[in-house]
Write a protein that holds these residues in place. Structure first.
Motif, mmCIF file in Angstrom:
data_model
loop_
_atom_site.group_PDB
_atom_site.id
_atom_site.type_symbol
_atom_site.label_atom_id
_atom_site.label_comp_id
_atom_site.label_asym_id
_atom_site.label_seq_id
_atom_site.Cartn_x
_atom_site.Cartn_y
_atom_site.Cartn_z
ATOM 1 N N GLY A 19 -7.505 64.085 -49.290
ATOM 2 C CA GLY A 19 -6.188 63.529 -48.961
ATOM 3 C C GLY A 19 -5.499 62.986 -50.200
ATOM 4 O O GLY A 19 -4.292 63.158 -50.383
ATOM 5 N N HIS A 20 -6.285 62.330 -51.079
ATOM 6 C CA HIS A 20 -5.723 61.842 -52.343
ATOM 7 C C HIS A 20 -5.260 63.016 -53.210
ATOM 8 O O HIS A 20 -4.231 62.933 -53.885
ATOM 9 N N TYR A 21 -6.039 64.083 -53.204
ATOM 10 C CA TYR A 21 -5.707 65.233 -54.040
ATOM 11 C C TYR A 21 -4.392 65.858 -53.606
ATOM 12 O O TYR A 21 -3.490 66.067 -54.423
ATOM 13 N N HIS A 22 -4.255 66.133 -52.312
ATOM 14 C CA HIS A 22 -3.035 66.784 -51.829
ATOM 15 C C HIS A 22 -1.850 65.820 -51.808
ATOM 16 O O HIS A 22 -0.700 66.245 -51.924
ATOM 17 N N GLY A 23 -2.129 64.526 -51.660
ATOM 18 C CA GLY A 23 -1.046 63.558 -51.574
ATOM 19 C C GLY A 23 -0.484 63.129 -52.911
ATOM 20 O O GLY A 23 0.692 62.797 -53.012
ATOM 21 N N TRP A 68 -10.262 62.171 -61.160
ATOM 22 C CA TRP A 68 -8.979 62.588 -61.753
ATOM 23 C C TRP A 68 -9.194 63.769 -62.695
ATOM 24 O O TRP A 68 -8.457 64.758 -62.649
ATOM 25 N N LEU A 69 -10.207 63.655 -63.546
ATOM 26 C CA LEU A 69 -10.487 64.737 -64.498
ATOM 27 C C LEU A 69 -10.933 65.998 -63.759
ATOM 28 O O LEU A 69 -10.556 67.115 -64.128
ATOM 29 N N ALA A 70 -11.704 65.815 -62.704
ATOM 30 C CA ALA A 70 -12.148 66.957 -61.898
ATOM 31 C C ALA A 70 -10.967 67.651 -61.237
ATOM 32 O O ALA A 70 -10.935 68.884 -61.112
ATOM 33 N N ALA A 71 -9.990 66.867 -60.821
ATOM 34 C CA ALA A 71 -8.810 67.423 -60.136
ATOM 35 C C ALA A 71 -7.907 68.205 -61.088
ATOM 36 O O ALA A 71 -7.036 68.949 -60.636
ATOM 37 N N ALA A 275 -14.870 64.168 -49.343
ATOM 38 C CA ALA A 275 -14.735 63.713 -50.732
ATOM 39 C C ALA A 275 -14.289 64.868 -51.622
ATOM 40 O O ALA A 275 -14.553 66.034 -51.339
ATOM 41 N N LEU A 276 -13.625 64.499 -52.700
ATOM 42 C CA LEU A 276 -13.109 65.492 -53.634
ATOM 43 C C LEU A 276 -14.229 66.388 -54.161
ATOM 44 O O LEU A 276 -14.045 67.591 -54.348
ATOM 45 N N ARG A 277 -15.408 65.783 -54.394
ATOM 46 C CA ARG A 277 -16.531 66.533 -54.956
ATOM 47 C C ARG A 277 -17.709 66.598 -53.986
ATOM 48 O O ARG A 277 -18.867 66.597 -54.393
ATOM 49 N N GLU A 278 -17.410 66.681 -52.711
ATOM 50 C CA GLU A 278 -18.474 66.761 -51.711
ATOM 51 C C GLU A 278 -19.197 68.106 -51.835
ATOM 52 O O GLU A 278 -18.588 69.128 -52.169
ATOM 53 N N ASP A 279 -20.513 68.113 -51.565
ATOM 54 C CA ASP A 279 -21.253 69.361 -51.723
ATOM 55 C C ASP A 279 -20.962 70.315 -50.563
ATOM 56 O O ASP A 279 -20.540 69.905 -49.477
ATOM 57 N N LYS A 280 -21.202 71.592 -50.822
ATOM 58 C CA LYS A 280 -20.839 72.663 -49.888
ATOM 59 C C LYS A 280 -21.493 72.484 -48.520
ATOM 60 O O LYS A 280 -20.848 72.672 -47.482
ATOM 61 N N ARG A 350 -13.691 76.769 -51.894
ATOM 62 C CA ARG A 350 -13.059 77.487 -53.008
ATOM 63 C C ARG A 350 -12.202 76.528 -53.848
ATOM 64 O O ARG A 350 -12.192 76.603 -55.081
ATOM 65 N N GLU A 351 -11.502 75.613 -53.179
ATOM 66 C CA GLU A 351 -10.672 74.629 -53.882
ATOM 67 C C GLU A 351 -11.527 73.679 -54.705
ATOM 68 O O GLU A 351 -11.139 73.247 -55.799
ATOM 69 N N GLN A 352 -12.711 73.343 -54.184
ATOM 70 C CA GLN A 352 -13.556 72.355 -54.843
ATOM 71 C C GLN A 352 -14.398 72.920 -55.988
ATOM 72 O O GLN A 352 -14.847 72.152 -56.837
ATOM 73 N N GLU A 353 -14.605 74.214 -56.015
ATOM 74 C CA GLU A 353 -15.487 74.795 -57.037
ATOM 75 C C GLU A 353 -15.084 74.419 -58.460
ATOM 76 O O GLU A 353 -15.924 73.946 -59.248
ATOM 77 N N PRO A 354 -13.803 74.595 -58.858
ATOM 78 C CA PRO A 354 -13.440 74.197 -60.231
ATOM 79 C C PRO A 354 -13.532 72.689 -60.447
ATOM 80 O O PRO A 354 -13.751 72.232 -61.582
ATOM 81 N N MET A 355 -13.389 71.906 -59.385
ATOM 82 C CA MET A 355 -13.519 70.450 -59.516
ATOM 83 C C MET A 355 -14.956 70.078 -59.869
ATOM 84 O O MET A 355 -15.200 69.235 -60.744
ATOM 85 N N HIS A 356 -15.925 70.719 -59.196
ATOM 86 C CA HIS A 356 -17.332 70.460 -59.516
ATOM 87 C C HIS A 356 -17.625 70.852 -60.962
ATOM 88 O O HIS A 356 -18.328 70.137 -61.681
#
Length: 400
Positions: A19-23, A68-71, A275-280, A350-356
């Motif tokens: 929600g933070h990411y999209h908001g 933030w850096l992950a996003a 979570a932004l970096r929650e596991d699959k 798919r959205e989270q992969e580059p964040m991880h």
């Protein structure tokens, strides 16, 4: 007069969710490549509601910075820093408090809202009442031209503008200002000087905003005048005062409201967040166990997508073809709820992969984050010190 600059901050709340990411964060990533941006961790603001349990703040600061850096926030494009590491924020907050009417703070809409909603905490504190003023200091100290906010925060930006306007009115009177301004006019050259004075008259006597905009554009292009003369000429346009603090504009961001797993706003306090970096595996489990249209008791029961929280996630994550497939399959009972959920799971993962991937280097070596923040704090502090030099001088506090 001053360079275009974007400033925004967030209270450290620990790990961030989608929600933070999209908001907000997606907008930050977009803005950092087009204009100078300063993004800060508002750790002093966290104390306004967590003053009785500050131990959680430090851990939350570093977790949020990694998110933030992950996003995709890029420290080579944006300045990242921690509010409390730039003590000039506190000094400006103190000085602004001397001339800010109490009623301005009491009328901020979120003040009464949070008093009513956070009943478990004693918020009858000066710090909580004054947090919009500290927020104003956070922005005004960088002479920011824009602050990205949602509509609910617009009243805060308007108050910042009023505070800057009041400060300039009270303290922007420079001894011999008009004489110095007229000397600066002459430096524009006869043709530009004549146009400047005509535009000033049009604005002050006839209220023509277009004249003000034209004069400002002309001053921006003028190469043969010093910064202090430019500042005087900007102030002389609007009256007879120096502009010490800049009135920021609210930059309304196209914030996508990402619903939580139960259809309400995504929030850790509701227990409905990812979570932004929650596991699959965790993402898969959470989405697969989401509630769906209550009318679909059995696999063969047709459903209504608009009554299903999963459909709200499809609005954010699915392309038109997938949404058409969902509507057709749900209303005809041609697909089951688990079938419907799978494209959402795939899209989130798919959205989270580059964040991880981006986060991993900082998890492996936390000193990298600290080095980024140290550099950012140095950059921010230099800008803040420039403003405070002018503020102290204007208030008669520049003792030698």
């Amino acid at each position: 007069m001053y360079p275009e600059r974007v400033v925004s901050g967030m209270r450290p709340t620990g790990s961030m969710h989608l929600g933070h990411y999209h908001g907000a964060l997606k907008n930050w990533v977009r803005m950092q490549s087009s204009q100078p941006c300063l993004f800060f961790v508002a750790d002093w603001h966290a104390l306004t509601t967590h003053y009785d349990d500050p131990a959680i703040i430090e851990k939350s600061v570093w977790e949020m910075l990694i998110d933030w850096l992950a996003a995709g926030i890029d420290p080579s494009q944006a300045t990242l820093f921690i509010q409390s590491k730039v003590p000039e924020h506190a000094e400006l907050h103190l000085l602004l408090s001397m001339a800010t009417p109490l009623g301005w703070l009491e009328r901020v809409p979120t003040y009464k809202d949070q008093i009513d909603n956070l009943t478990s905490k004693d918020l009858a504190t000066y710090g909580f009442l004054g947090y919009p003023l500290l927020q104003a200091a956070d922005v005004l100290i960088y002479r920011a031209s824009q602050v990205p906010v949602g509509e609910d925060q617009v009243p805060h930006i308007e108050m910042m503008r009023e505070i800057a306007r009041r400060f300039n009115h009270l303290y922007g009177k420079e001894k011999g200002f008009e004489e110095k301004a007229m000397e600066a006019v002459k430096k524009l050259g006869s043709k530009r000087a004549k146009l400047y004075l005509e535009l000033r008259t049009e604005y002050q006597q006839e209220g023509k905003d277009a004249a003000l905009d034209q004069a400002r554009a002309m001053l921006d292009d003028a190469q043969n005048i010093s910064m202090i003369d430019r500042e005087r000429l900007f102030g002389y346009l609007e009256g007879s005062r120096k502009l010490i603090l800049v009135e920021p504009q609210a930059k309304l961001t196209a914030a996508s409201r990402l619903p939580g797993l139960d259809g309400r706003k995504m929030s850790k306090s509701y227990g409905n967040s990812i979570a932004l970096r929650e596991d699959k595996a965790s993402v898969t489990r959470k989405v697969r166990t989401m509630p769906t249209d209550p009318a679909r008791v059995r696999r063969t029961d047709p459903g209504t997508p608009e009554k299903c929280p999963v459909w709200q996630l499809h609005q954010v994550y699915s392309d038109p073809a997938t949404k058409e497939w969902v509507v057709k399959g749900c209303t005809s009972a041609g697909i089951g709820c688990l079938d419907c959920k799978q494209p959402v799971i795939d899209a989130i993962v798919r959205e989270q992969e580059p964040m991880h991937e981006r986060a991993q280097q900082y998890l492996d070596d936390p000193t990298l984050v600290r080095a980024i923040v140290a550099d950012g704090c140095d950059t921010a502090r230099k800008l803040a010190q420039e403003t405070m030099r002018d503020v102290r001088e204007a208030m008669g506090l520049a003792y030698s």
